[in-house]
Design an enzyme around this catalytic site. Structure first.
Site, PDB file in Angstrom:
ATOM      1  N   HIS A  51      31.575  47.543  41.977  1.00 39.24           N
ATOM      2  CA  HIS A  51      32.060  46.887  43.201  1.00 39.24           C
ATOM      3  C   HIS A  51      33.580  46.705  43.071  1.00 39.24           C
ATOM      4  CE1 HIS A  51      32.089  44.018  46.535  1.00 39.24           C
ATOM      5  NE2 HIS A  51      32.652  43.118  45.761  1.00 39.24           N
ATOM      6  N   HIS A  61      26.005  36.764  47.859  1.00 41.84           N
ATOM      7  CA  HIS A  61      25.943  36.688  49.320  1.00 41.84           C
ATOM      8  C   HIS A  61      24.514  36.610  49.840  1.00 41.84           C
ATOM      9  CE1 HIS A  61      30.207  37.663  50.237  1.00 41.84           C
ATOM     10  NE2 HIS A  61      30.152  38.268  49.062  1.00 41.84           N
ATOM     11  N   HIS A  85      34.901  38.129  39.882  1.00 40.12           N
ATOM     12  CA  HIS A  85      35.799  39.231  40.240  1.00 40.12           C
ATOM     13  C   HIS A  85      36.870  38.727  41.200  1.00 40.12           C
ATOM     14  CE1 HIS A  85      32.948  39.392  43.585  1.00 40.12           C
ATOM     15  NE2 HIS A  85      33.684  40.285  44.228  1.00 40.12           N
TER      16      HIS A  85
HETATM   17 FE    FE Z   1      31.887  38.849  47.896  1.00 37.75          FE
HETATM   18 ZN    ZN Z   2      33.322  41.077  46.289  1.00 33.19          ZN
END
Ligand code: FE
Ligand code: ZN
Length: 255
Positions: free
Chosen positions: A114, A171, A56
């Site tokens: 997201h 993450h 993304h």
């Molecule tokens: Fe990120």
């Molecule tokens: Zn992101």
């Protein structure tokens, strides 16, 4: 021959990932948070970067593309632009497309929410899913561009993958996610077990990935919005799962 996967930290809490095909020596980086650690990881292994698979458009996933492309002349595969363009993309992919990294094949799964452009890469033969900021261990990404029902649908797509699927997320947020999830499901035995495991891994400065879809189904509260006890725990007994999911995500935003 099976793929080799390397995990290493980038920026403050991103994961860097390399997937390497020993047969052809092709090597892909999943996203490019920053060039330095990716180049170091490649040099440690003696690998040359052939591809970058972008999930993304966020800066912490594309910031290293320009430098890596200059250095390695690698191919950049990315989703179609929806809101913010992804720089230097050579190929655009969508739901159901296959991306080859040497002899390895990744299936593209669109996972919007997201961001609208967010995609995940599933290497079926390796049981390896790279899902960036859609699904985290014991968490999920913040819903910035999409809607809660959209994000819930994306999570359901990932939840439907085989239990043995290894999840490589974007993450290292697991410790904070565990703390939050325990607030909603303090008596979930799988979650309590995961909490202990995560404490040990972080104390040893080890990454909490990969984790398994089969385990996340049991301990990730965001994948459990359709479990009656979870709906009840957030005061939404009997309500649609997407609403329960939205409530849990809102609480996390404000936690
Ligand atoms: Fe990120
Ligand atoms: Zn992101």
């Amino acid at each position: 021959m099976t793929a080799e996967i390397r995990v290493f930290p980038c920026l403050s809490d991103n994961f860097g990932y390399l997937i390497h095909d020993p047969a052809t020596k092709a090597t892909a980086s999943i996203d490019a948070p920053e060039a330095g650690p990716i180049i170091s990881a490649l040099e440690r292994e003696g690998w040359t970067l052939t591809d970058i698979l972008v999930t993304h458009h966020h800066q912490d996933h594309v910031g290293g593309i320009a430098e890596l492309k200059r250095k390695y002349k690698c191919r950049v595969v990315a989703p179609y632009d929806k809101t913010t363009p992804i720089p230097l993309a050579d190929e655009r992919v969508k739901q159901g497309d296959t991306v080859k990294v040497g002899n390895l094949a990744a299936r593209v799964i669109e996972t919007p929410g997201h961001t609208l452009d967010h995609i995940s890469y599933m290497f079926d033969s390796e049981h390896a899913l790279f899902c960036a900021d859609t699904l985290f261990s014991i968490g999920c990404g913040r819903v910035f561009e999409g809607t809660y029902p959209m994000m819930w649908e994306s999570l359901l797509k990932l939840r439907a993958l085989p239990d043995a699927t290894r999840i490589y997320c974007g993450h290292e947020y697991t410790a904070s996610n565990v703390k939050f999830a325990l607030g909603i499901e303090p008596n979930n035995p799988a979650l309590k077990k995961r909490a202990e495991e995560v404490t040990k891994l972080r104390a040893a400065n080890k990454p909490t990935v990969p984790t398994l879809i089969g385990d996340e189904k049991e301990d990730n509260v965001f994948l459990r919005a359709d479990v009656p006890s979870v709906a009840a725990a957030v005061g939404l007994a009997g309500k649609p799962a997407a609403d329960v999911f939205g409530e849990i995500r809102e609480r996390k935003n404000n936690s």
